[in-house]
Design an enzyme around this catalytic site. Structure first.
Site, PDB file in Angstrom:
ATOM      1  N   HIS A  10       0.660  -1.228  -0.035  1.00 40.14           N
ATOM      2  CA  HIS A  10      -0.019   0.031  -0.005  1.00 40.14           C
ATOM      3  C   HIS A  10       1.030   1.177  -0.143  1.00 40.14           C
ATOM      4  O   HIS A  10       0.765   2.086  -0.778  1.00 40.14           O
ATOM      5  CB  HIS A  10      -0.804  -0.104   1.050  1.00 40.14           C
ATOM      6  CG  HIS A  10      -1.890   1.068   1.535  1.00 40.14           C
ATOM      7  ND1 HIS A  10      -3.322   1.066   1.489  1.00 40.14           N
ATOM      8  CD2 HIS A  10      -1.245   2.536   1.907  1.00 40.14           C
ATOM      9  CE1 HIS A  10      -3.452   2.320   1.553  1.00 40.14           C
ATOM     10  NE2 HIS A  10      -2.509   3.310   1.982  1.00 40.14           N
ATOM     11  N   GLU A  11       1.896   1.229   0.880  1.00 42.77           N
ATOM     12  CA  GLU A  11       2.838   2.502   1.060  1.00 42.77           C
ATOM     13  C   GLU A  11       3.794   2.463  -0.403  1.00 42.77           C
ATOM     14  O   GLU A  11       3.845   3.738  -0.475  1.00 42.77           O
ATOM     15  CB  GLU A  11       3.561   2.443   2.435  1.00 42.77           C
ATOM     16  CG  GLU A  11       2.674   2.486   3.413  1.00 42.77           C
ATOM     17  CD  GLU A  11       1.673   3.494   3.617  1.00 42.77           C
ATOM     18  OE1 GLU A  11       2.028   4.511   3.124  1.00 42.77           O
ATOM     19  OE2 GLU A  11       0.612   3.287   4.130  1.00 42.77           O
TER      20      GLU A  11
ATOM     21  N   HIS B  86       1.705   4.301  -2.959  1.00 45.72           N
ATOM     22  CA  HIS B  86       1.609   5.891  -2.583  1.00 45.72           C
ATOM     23  C   HIS B  86       2.925   6.391  -3.460  1.00 45.72           C
ATOM     24  O   HIS B  86       2.971   7.458  -3.989  1.00 45.72           O
ATOM     25  CB  HIS B  86       1.733   6.013  -1.330  1.00 45.72           C
ATOM     26  CG  HIS B  86       0.436   6.165  -0.587  1.00 45.72           C
ATOM     27  ND1 HIS B  86      -0.748   6.631  -1.319  1.00 45.72           N
ATOM     28  CD2 HIS B  86      -0.086   5.628   0.604  1.00 45.72           C
ATOM     29  CE1 HIS B  86      -1.751   6.515  -0.276  1.00 45.72           C
ATOM     30  NE2 HIS B  86      -1.696   5.963   0.727  1.00 45.72           N
TER      31      HIS B  86
ATOM     32  N   GLU C 125      -6.138   6.784  -0.910  1.00 46.75           N
ATOM     33  CA  GLU C 125      -6.179   5.581  -0.158  1.00 46.75           C
ATOM     34  C   GLU C 125      -6.683   4.163  -0.719  1.00 46.75           C
ATOM     35  O   GLU C 125      -6.076   3.280  -0.740  1.00 46.75           O
ATOM     36  CB  GLU C 125      -6.784   5.776   1.283  1.00 46.75           C
ATOM     37  CG  GLU C 125      -6.086   6.953   1.829  1.00 46.75           C
ATOM     38  CD  GLU C 125      -4.870   6.479   2.343  1.00 46.75           C
ATOM     39  OE1 GLU C 125      -4.557   5.327   2.555  1.00 46.75           O
ATOM     40  OE2 GLU C 125      -3.923   7.333   2.288  1.00 46.75           O
TER      41      GLU C 125
END
Length: 378
Positions: free
Chosen positions: A142-143, A146, A193
């Site tokens: 997930h990060e 980003h 997100e």
């Protein structure tokens, strides 16, 4: 093993095969609303470069020094299993430079990716202690998502712009403009997100692990007391339940948040995992970074607008249904009005099948007077 640079030396890291996505563009997994904003920003040549140059004016340097001095940097010597998963995530998403990652003491489960010069990933101890290996793999993915999307740069830029705008809020109507900007930013944050959740699934390639991680963030380390299907049922109940008052309360509850509600994130991720787009991506058909410069801003905004329109159409929320009904009624009214205007301005009265005028006032086809001989329609 998917090229995790030695991750198979540690028993805690799962060794099953995972697909890799060479040259993948972040457009492949970005939510339509997130993608349209990013494509537009990327078209502004030098936009992020200017703000990177100005990064010395921002508190980013202080933040980096704080992490370096008061957190634990993940490496081959510290939190080795997290380091393996970070490199594995970067390998799967083909992120050339592995961003630094820190673990900081904080009992609240959280993770973030910040920075202008280069992205920095931070995990709290609360999160590290809460999640198992597969769940943590999805969070790290997930990060990294980003970082690949450039969210770290653009979020920092937009935070900077927001802080500048707040300083001029004393100007008449300035506060209204600021609140409109902040509201728009938070909406984009929430969609970013959802994009990163998709990146986490591409890295972990285990939907159940992603679901478990979201459940734990919502309900703590009591997995034996929780059920994925029941958790997803909560999202469905939230979506369709209540009346117009509840719909307004939902909006008020979500406006100040930077993240979507956890059950909503889980439902959105499951829906995407079952989509044709996800299957095509897993089959190796996805946009490449080398094509990002050719991405159409217009097409991206059209797709974003289409997503919101479809969301309103499909939603079972009472307010969304009302909006859809009003929009449909307005369309019908516009069609009726258009027909009447065409009748009036389109060359006179329409002829009926018998050759007379299609009139409702009993007037004569030969132009005779009606309504007391006035010669005019009522």
């Amino acid at each position: 093993m998917t090229g995790n640079n030695g991750g198979d030396q540690h028993g805690g890291v799962p060794s099953r095969q995972r697909k890799r996505f060479p040259g993948i563009s972040s457009r492949a997994y970005e939510h339509p609303a997130d993608r349209s904003a990013l494509v537009a920003l990327r078209k502004l040549s030098g936009f992020d470069t200017v703000f990177k140059t100005l990064s010395g004016l921002l508190p980013e340097r202080s933040l980096r020094l704080l992490f370096l001095s008061d957190s634990v940097r993940v490496s081959d010597a510290q939190f080795i299993h997290l380091n393996d998963m970070l490199r594995d995530a970067c390998y799967i998403l083909d992120l050339e430079k592995v961003p630094p990652m820190y673990v900081t003491q904080d009992p609240v489960p959280n993770a973030m990716c910040v920075g202008l010069d280069e992205p920095v990933i931070v995990l709290t101890t609360g999160l590290v202690e809460l999640l198992d290996e597969e769940e943590m793999r999805a969070v790290i993915g997930h990060e990294v998502g980003h970082a690949l999307s450039g969210h770290a740069v653009y979020r920092t830029v937009l935070f900077f712009l927001t802080s500048v705008a707040l300083k001029v809020a004393w100007i008449p109507l300035g506060n209204v403009a600021v609140m409109a900007l902040v509201t728009a930013l938070r909406e984009w944050f929430r969609k970013s997100e959802l994009s990163a959740d998709r990146a986490g699934l591409l890295v972990g390639q285990d939907l159940r692990a992603s679901m478990r991680g979201l459940m734990k963030i919502a309900g703590g380390n009591h997995l034996h007391e929780m059920n994925v299907d029941a958790f997803l049922a909560q999202a469905e109940e939230y979506e369709k339940g209540g009346d117009l008052r509840d719909s307004v309360l939902k909006i008020l509850n979500v406006l100040p948040r930077s993240h979507p509600f956890t059950t909503v994130r889980a439902a959105e991720l499951k829906k995407w995992s079952e989509s044709r787009d996800f299957q095509r991506l897993m089959d190796g058909h996805y946009p490449k970074r080398s094509e990002d410069g050719d991405a159409s801003v217009r097409d991206s905004f059209r797709e974003s607008a289409g997503h919101y329109a479809q969301t309103v159409k499909d939603s079972r929320d009472p307010l969304f249904k009302l909006v859809g009904d009003i929009a449909g009624g307005a369309g019908d009214l516009a069609g009726d009005l258009g027909g009447k205007l065409r009748t009036v301005f389109g060359g006179g009265d329409r002829k009926d099948s018998g050759g007379g005028t299609d009139r409702g006032d009993g007037g004569k086809a030969d132009g005779g007077k009606a309504d007391g001989g006035s010669g005019k329609d009522a």
